[in-house]
Design an enzyme around this catalytic site. Structure first.
Site, short mmCIF file in Angstrom:
data_model
loop_
_atom_site.label_atom_id
_atom_site.label_comp_id
_atom_site.label_asym_id
_atom_site.label_seq_id
_atom_site.Cartn_x
_atom_site.Cartn_y
_atom_site.Cartn_z
N TRP A 327 32.44 42.63 37.38
CA TRP A 327 32.70 41.22 37.07
C TRP A 327 33.26 40.50 38.29
O TRP A 327 32.93 39.35 38.56
CB TRP A 327 33.70 41.14 35.90
CG TRP A 327 34.05 39.72 35.51
CD1 TRP A 327 33.41 38.94 34.62
CD2 TRP A 327 35.14 38.93 36.02
NE1 TRP A 327 34.01 37.70 34.52
CE2 TRP A 327 35.08 37.67 35.38
CE3 TRP A 327 36.15 39.14 36.95
CZ2 TRP A 327 35.99 36.65 35.63
CZ3 TRP A 327 37.05 38.13 37.21
CH2 TRP A 327 36.97 36.90 36.55
N HIS A 328 34.11 41.22 39.04
CA HIS A 328 34.78 40.55 40.17
C HIS A 328 33.84 40.23 41.31
O HIS A 328 34.03 39.24 42.01
CB HIS A 328 35.94 41.40 40.69
CG HIS A 328 37.20 41.16 39.93
ND1 HIS A 328 37.51 41.86 38.79
CD2 HIS A 328 38.20 40.27 40.12
CE1 HIS A 328 38.67 41.41 38.33
NE2 HIS A 328 39.11 40.44 39.10
N GLY A 329 32.86 41.04 41.52
CA GLY A 329 31.99 40.69 42.64
C GLY A 329 30.88 41.68 42.86
O GLY A 329 30.90 42.81 42.35
#
Lengths: 463, 336
Positions: A327-329
């Site tokens: 989700w973060h990257g």
């Protein structure tokens, strides 16, 4: 538009607030004002991506209507799955395609490869895409699980997804938490808290501009791949980064919550002094709370939670945190960061209770912080190779007197941790602060305003 | 939470009003027409344009540079060096001189240092605001519809009045005015210059401390701490400068300004400085070779002439500047 800009502080927000309080006083007019202002806020950055926001709204609103109207559970599930896939599609295209697609370029001839690479690099990541996608999905999933009520008005639903205070970086608010507040928005008597809201906004601004941006300025050169670092410099840099990230993100959350208060809307807390936590579970109850509870309720529990034995629980923890990393990257470093946190949670769970009890609190906090710093090293570095290069430096294997760190960092780090500890004390036992604090805060707020022109974006905007 | 928010709001309002009013009255950029201390505004670009407007119509040579080049007083053409003059300034001024004023420029001297090619050194606001020069600045492409989302005009004024940079400049102007009044026109200060001034009063000491090697080192370290590489837009300006000079048959003499050995060695211990310098010299050598520029290198270890003095580490003393002046004039004679 960013909160930390002259145009927001001296134009957009005062004009909006004045209209909100004095001119638009009915429910429908306030919905309309908030929706139009949120669109303007987002379009200020790039108006083309308003279409993307509209797409996410339409998909989830339509899916909600179907789920609400259908009797058959199986068909409801199919609608839910289709809506999740369609909602995640832009995220895949804008966020993950440039990364994953990059691996396919080796299959192409040199000329086509150049064109292909330039096509991939031309893809711009829309700001806040992960946040508003997840926020919209909480409604659809919540409706399927009977956790929230049906929203009949597309204007109200659009306001819920696009509300400008938390549009770019959260907190991710569930529909059930805002439903009643939006319904009763026409009557905000005793709800608008201008004094407290503006005060909180400025606290967030100070955290961002005076602490986070300043630390960032000192540590960024240290995170250049290939830099020769001594162990001390490497540790100081990663400690600096952990504080920079916290003050940057919690600063944004404070500003969002402060704006909400000014509007009479209560947004949930997103941080509770996470570096004072004594174990990984406690850390995730204090760090990015709206995301961690989202992951718990919409991933960890549906996977089986912790009720099906230890092995399944460990598997679920690793999967959940792996997806938190994704989700973060779009980078292996974020995946490593997610798995690292999954492992931390597993190790903590596997540690016998009597050992946990015997461990002094200060030692647990220290241990947790060291583990978190290792995680942040993955998070900050540009590639896995760079991360391991950095670990080598932290262990003293790359000793060199080459790169020096700016001396103010030696003051900023203890100061950052002190402020953090102070925040913990205030959150545990709220106190009313006296005039000296008010004068100090006013001075720091004025300083933050003077530094506004640098327009440094918030770190979490990229997620 | 505060016990009494009134103190907070009163202090904040008072502080911001005071700072804005202070900047408004001093008006360091000459934007509001107040300038109560009646000192020259900091905007040296307008001064340069005035000099250019009234120059000899047969002007053939220009010298571009930063404060390090201001002491080249015996230059045969016009010295258009600016405080913190960066490549975008040089390019715009060259275009103004050639395209607008139609001077028959035959040769230019470009004194260029990497310090002004990094992104941590921002483009000067006064250049962006200068309507005679900003026409040649690179405009970021803006989508047609995006131009609708522009802040109202007063925001620029607020941004100027409530800015730490304006405050710094206002304070400098105030100190300069106070110093002038306190020294009561004593010429000895001006003869000696700020560096090494035998001032006994506090302001003189402040000026002296500000211009010491330690102060310069602090300033440069700060600049390089947040500089990771050369600024890509400035590299474009360098190419545009070279291309324009080449198209107009203007010869270029490139000068690498020097610094004291002590300053250089101290700075070389900073990896960012080392990396950026090496990146810069690789780049500039490619440009120099491609366009056939001549070169004068006065960096430590490269300069073979008479010893040079740098009282504050980076700025030449007057006698040393005269030596380089001669060197530049010699270079110009060879070019012609």
């Amino acid at each position: 538009m960013f909160f930390n800009s002259y145009v927001f502080i001296f134009f957009f927000f005062p004009v909006f607030l004045l209209s909100w309080i004095a001119l638009f006083r009915t429910r429908n007019s306030r919905w309309t004002l908030l929706l139009l202002s949120s669109c303007l806020f987002y379009a200020w950055w790039d108006f083309r991506f308003l279409a993307l926001l509209a797409y996410i709204i339409v998909i989830n609103f339509t899916a909600g209507n179907y789920i609400y109207g259908l009797e058959n559970q199986k068909t409801k599930k199919q609608v839910l799955i289709i809506s999740i896939i369609l909602s995640l599609l832009p995220l895949v295209v804008f966020k993950y395609l440039p990364w994953l697609g990059g691996y396919a370029s080796v299959l192409l001839e040199s000329e086509s490869r150049v064109a292909y690479d330039s096509l991939l690099s031309s893809i711009i990541l829309p700001l806040g895409i992960s946040f508003f996608t997840f926020q919209a999905l909480t409604y659809t999933i919540g409706l399927y699980n009977n956790k929230c009520s049906h929203c009949a008005s597309i204007v109200k639903f659009s306001v819920y997804v696009s509300m400008f205070p938390q549009l770019m970086s959260g907190p991710i608010v569930r529909y059930q938490d805002l439903d009643d507040q939006l319904e009763n928005i026409g009557d905000l008597r005793n709800k608008i808290d201008l004094k407290g809201g503006v005060e909180l906004f400025f606290i967030g601004l100070i955290k961002k501009i005076i602490i986070a941006d300043r630390i960032g300025m000192y540590i960024n050169p240290i995170f250049q791949p290939g830099a020769d670092l001594s162990a001390t410099v490497a540790w100081l840099a990663v400690m600096g980064y952990s504080l920079q990230l916290y003050f940057d993100f919690s600063g944004y959350s404070d500003m969002a919550i402060g704006i909400g208060r000014c509007m009479g809307i209560k947004l949930p807390d997103n941080f509770r002094a996470p570096y004072t936590a004594s174990n990984p579970s406690d850390f995730w109850r204090r760090w990015h709370i709206s995301l961690s509870t989202w992951l718990r309720d919409y991933l960890f529990i549906p996977l089986g939670g912790s009720w099906k034995g230890n092995v399944i629980t460990y598997r679920n923890l690793i999967i959940t945190m792996f997806l938190a990393g994704v989700w973060h990257g779009a980078n292996w470093t974020f995946i490593c960061w997610g798995i690292w946190h999954g492992l931390m949670l597993c190790v903590y769970r596997a540690t016998p209770a009597h050992i946990k009890k015997r461990m002094p609190v200060w030692f647990s906090v220290l241990l947790l912080n060291i583990a978190v710093l290792i995680g942040w090293t993955f998070f900050r570095t540009t590639s896995v190779e760079h991360a391991f290069e950095f670990f080598n430096a932290m262990l003293g294997f790359r000793y060199s007197a080459g790169a020096a760190i700016a001396w103010p960092i030696y003051f900023m780090i203890p100061l950052g941790y002190m402020i953090h500890y102070f925040e913990r004390r205030i959150s545990d036992k709220p106190v009313k602060l006296g005039w000296s604090y008010a004068v100090l805060l006013a001075g720091a707020s004025a300083w933050a305003i003077l530094e506004l022109g640098k327009d440094a974006p918030f770190i979490y905007f990229q997620f | 939470m505060l016990r009494d928010s009134r103190i907070y709001y009163t202090c904040l309002g008072a502080l911001l009003s005071f700072l804005a009013f202070f900047n408004y009255l001093i008006d360091p950029y000459g934007s509001f027409g107040t300038d109560i201390l009646n000192v020259n505004p900091v905007d040296s670009r307008s001064e340069i344009l005035n000099k250019l407007d009234s120059a000899d119509p047969q002007l053939q040579t220009l010298l571009f540079g930063s404060s390090r080049s201001l002491l080249f007083k015996h230059f045969p053409g016009l010295n258009v060096a600016l405080y913190a003059g960066a490549i975008e300034d040089h390019y715009s001024i060259l275009r103004y001189a050639v395209d607008d004023l139609q001077y028959p420029i035959k040769a230019v001297v470009l004194v260029l240092e990497p310090d002004l090619m990094v992104s941590s050194h921002p483009v000067e606001k006064m250049l962006v605001k200068n309507s005679k020069l900003n026409r040649w600045l690179i405009k970021e492409p803006i989508l047609y519809g995006q131009s609708l989302f522009a802040p109202p005009g007063y925001i620029d004024d607020i941004a100027m009045l409530l800015s730490v940079t304006t405050l710094k400049n206002s304070t400098k102007v105030l100190l300069k005015a106070l110093k002038k009044r306190m020294s009561n026109g004593d010429k000895s200060d001006q003869d000696i210059g700020v560096v090494g001034a035998k001032n006994n009063h506090v302001l003189g000491r402040i000026a002296e401390a500000r211009d010491s090697i330690d102060a310069r080192l602090r300033q440069y370290r700060k600049l390089y701490m947040s500089a990771l590489a050369l600024d890509k837009t400035r590299i474009k300006y360098l190419d545009m400068f070279a291309e324009f000079a080449s198209e107009n048959n203007i010869k270029v003499i490139l000068v690498h300004p020097g610094s004291s050995k002590v300053f250089w060695d101290e700075m070389m211990s900073l990896s960012n400085f080392k990396n950026i310098n090496s990146e810069f010299y690789d780049l500039i050598q490619k440009v120099r070779v491609r366009y056939g520029w001549t070169e004068i290198d006065i960096r430590p270890g490269k300069w073979k002439g008479l010893p040079l003095e740098y009282p504050d580490g980076v700025h030449l003393s007057k006698p040393s500047a005269a030596i380089i002046d001669n060197e530049i004039n010699e270079g110009l004679r060879n070019v012609f």
